[in-house]
Every structure is written in structure tokens, then in C-alpha cells.
Design an enzyme around this catalytic site. Structure first.
Site, PDB file in Angstrom:
ATOM      1  N   GLU A   1      29.980 -16.822  37.512  1.00  9.77           N
ATOM      2  CA  GLU A   1      28.713 -16.231  37.085  1.00  9.77           C
ATOM      3  C   GLU A   1      28.595 -16.346  35.569  1.00  9.77           C
ATOM      4  O   GLU A   1      29.258 -15.633  34.825  1.00  9.77           O
ATOM      5  CB  GLU A   1      28.641 -14.755  37.510  1.00  9.77           C
TER       6      GLU A   1
ATOM      7  N   THR B   1      22.767 -12.017  34.933  1.00  6.62           N
ATOM      8  CA  THR B   1      21.796 -11.402  34.013  1.00  6.62           C
ATOM      9  C   THR B   1      20.405 -12.023  34.190  1.00  6.62           C
ATOM     10  O   THR B   1      19.661 -12.206  33.225  1.00  6.62           O
ATOM     11  CB  THR B   1      22.276 -11.493  32.540  1.00  6.62           C
TER      12      THR B   1
ATOM     13  N   LYS C   1      25.015  -6.334  44.498  1.00  2.30           N
ATOM     14  CA  LYS C   1      25.932  -6.016  43.390  1.00  2.30           C
ATOM     15  C   LYS C   1      25.730  -4.542  43.042  1.00  2.30           C
ATOM     16  O   LYS C   1      24.586  -4.098  42.860  1.00  2.30           O
ATOM     17  CB  LYS C   1      25.584  -6.912  42.208  1.00  2.30           C
TER      18      LYS C   1
ATOM     19  N   ARG D   1      22.911 -14.422  28.645  1.00  2.45           N
ATOM     20  CA  ARG D   1      22.903 -13.466  27.535  1.00  2.45           C
ATOM     21  C   ARG D   1      23.071 -14.148  26.199  1.00  2.45           C
ATOM     22  O   ARG D   1      23.068 -13.484  25.160  1.00  2.45           O
ATOM     23  CB  ARG D   1      24.067 -12.471  27.678  1.00  2.45           C
TER      24      ARG D   1
HETATM   25  C1  3PG Z   1      28.110  -7.340  34.202  1.00  2.00           C
HETATM   26  O1  3PG Z   1      27.132  -7.787  33.653  1.00  2.00           O
HETATM   27  O2  3PG Z   1      28.285  -7.488  35.406  1.00  2.00           O
HETATM   28  C2  3PG Z   1      29.041  -6.533  33.382  1.00  2.00           C
HETATM   29  O3  3PG Z   1      28.728  -6.631  32.041  1.00  2.00           O
HETATM   30  C3  3PG Z   1      30.466  -6.846  33.591  1.00  2.00           C
HETATM   31  O4  3PG Z   1      31.080  -5.667  33.315  1.00  2.00           O
HETATM   32  P1  3PG Z   1      32.523  -5.600  32.657  1.00  2.00           P
HETATM   33  O5  3PG Z   1      32.402  -6.265  31.326  1.00  2.00           O
HETATM   34  O6  3PG Z   1      32.782  -4.122  32.553  1.00  2.00           O
HETATM   35  O7  3PG Z   1      33.466  -6.294  33.588  1.00  2.00           O
END
Ligand code: 3PG
Length: 215
Positions: A48, A76, A136, A52
């Protein structure tokens, strides 16, 4: 694993391939290919890449064209336009931090599996109304963690989750042990300092540990 690099994917395929979906932030497009190869070498293929950074779409395109063993997805994704841009870059699945029907519709039109982000019962119901049953849970730790997933297993007995947000190598196992969790997501496989240093062996090691988690 049933999914070939060029086969049509379902959301369940994306979630089932490995216990962890790495949530990747690419700052330098040139890192994308060695990073993807390092993750694949450790047994993680569903990648994934989050939209960003300015480098994200180029990273998806580079992985899609140069790392056939990997399956590049876009994270995102917050709008139909994001989903369309991701598809043009070669993304084969989409992950969103929340859910809107517009994003759902765009992904269906594009033929891309979507893992919609949810954090409340109403959001689960909205996603289910549009046909989504693989979701999710984001941000998982902040929004209730293990106890939230246990509570949801009653009314939402037909939904499977990929908790993401605050998941680490240390707590992933507890989440994966839940019957309504198929995989988890997290950024711990691709620490920014390790990527910046180009320490691809370390990334492979982190991926191998993640791929070996029991579920
Ligand atoms: C996401 O976008 O899924 C999160 O930013 C991932 O979260 P983490 O950095 O706490 O693993």
C-alpha cells in the site's frame, strides 16, 4: 497463494495474501523499486503506497512496471479523483482512510478492489450498504483497538477487518488472533530512517518477520 501477479483481485485476496499490508510513504521515487523488491524478498507482496507525497503515484507506477512479483496498491485515497489517478499509475487495489459512496463508486467503475476505512458502526453500515464487507479499521488503536473489534464481532458478524494505525510487531499477533481480523496494516515494515539509509536488507528482515506472524 491463489493470486497471480496479473490476475483479477478481490479485497479478500488483498487481505489474505500475507498477515501484514505495509503502509508505505515514499519520499523519493527512486526508493520505490528497491523498497518493493526488499519487501517481496521477505514474503510481502501487497504493497500500500500512500498518496501522501508527490512521489507516490510515480512510486506506484515504478513498482507496477518494474516489480512484477509485487502488487502495488494505493492508500490514502480520499476522492474519486485519487482513485482514478491511482488506477492510471497502475494501482491494483485501493485503501481509503474513511468511506464515501463516491470513492466506492469510482473503485467499482475502475474495477479495483477497495478496503474502505471505518471507525464507527454507522461507517460500517454505510460501507456494507454499498457492498463492502472487507474493511480497514482505522485508526485502530486510537479508535478502540482489540476491544472494539471484539464488540463489532456481534452485530457485524459478517465483516472482516484489517486494523491499521498503531499496530506494531509487538501487538500485531493479538489482532491477528481475532476471528474477524484477516490481516493488519502498518508502517513499521518501512521505517523512514531505514528507507532513507537504503538499508534494504533490514526491510527484508522486517518483512520476513511480518510474513511469519501467525493468524
Ligand atoms: C495508515 O495510514 O494506515 C496509518 O498511518 C498507518 O499507521 P501506523 O503508522 O501507526 O502504522
Amino acid at each position: 497463494m491463489a493470486v497471480g501477479p496479473n490476475g483479477a483481485l478481490t479485497a479478500r485476496d488483498v487481505m489474505s495474501d500475507a498477515p501484514v499490508i505495509p503502509v508505505i510513504v515514499v519520499d523519493k521515487a527512486a526508493d520505490a523499486v528497491p523498497l518493493a523488491r526488499a519487501l517481496v524478498a521477505g514474503g510481502i507482496r501487497m504493497l500500500e503506497v500512500t498518496l501522501r507525497t508527490p512521489a507516490a503515484l510515480g512510486a506506484i507506477e515504478a513498482i507496477a512496471t518494474q516489480v512484477p512479483q509485487a502488487v502495488a496498491g494505493a492508500g490514502t485515497v480520499r476522492s474519486a479523483a485519487d482513485a482514478q489517478a491511482a488506477a492510471r499509475a497502475g494501482a491494483r487495489f485501493v485503501v481509503s482512510p474513511g468511506y464515501t459512496s463516491a470513492v466506492g463508486r469510482a473503485c467499482r467503475e475502475l474495477g479495483l478492489p477497495l478496503l474502505p476505512g471505518v471507525a464507527t458502526g454507522s461507517e460500517i453500515m454505510a460501507a456494507q450498504e454499498d457492498g463492502y464487507t472487507e474493511l480497514k479499521f482505522f485508526p485502530a488503536m486510537q479508535a478502540g483497538g482489540l476491544s472494539m473489534l471484539k464488540a463489532w464481532s456481534g452485530p457485524f458478524f459478517d465483516v472482516k477487518f484489517c486494523p491499521t494505525g498503531g499496530i506494531t510487531a509487538g501487538n500485531a499477533g493479538e489482532f491477528l488472533a481475532l476471528p474477524n481480523v484477516v490481516c493488519v496494516g502498518g508502517s513499521w515494515l518501512t521505517p523512514a530512517d531505514v528507507v532513507a539509509a537504503g538499508d534494504w536488507e533490514r526491510i527484508t528482515q522486517l518483512a520476513r518477520e511480518a510474513a511469519g506472524l501467525r493468524r
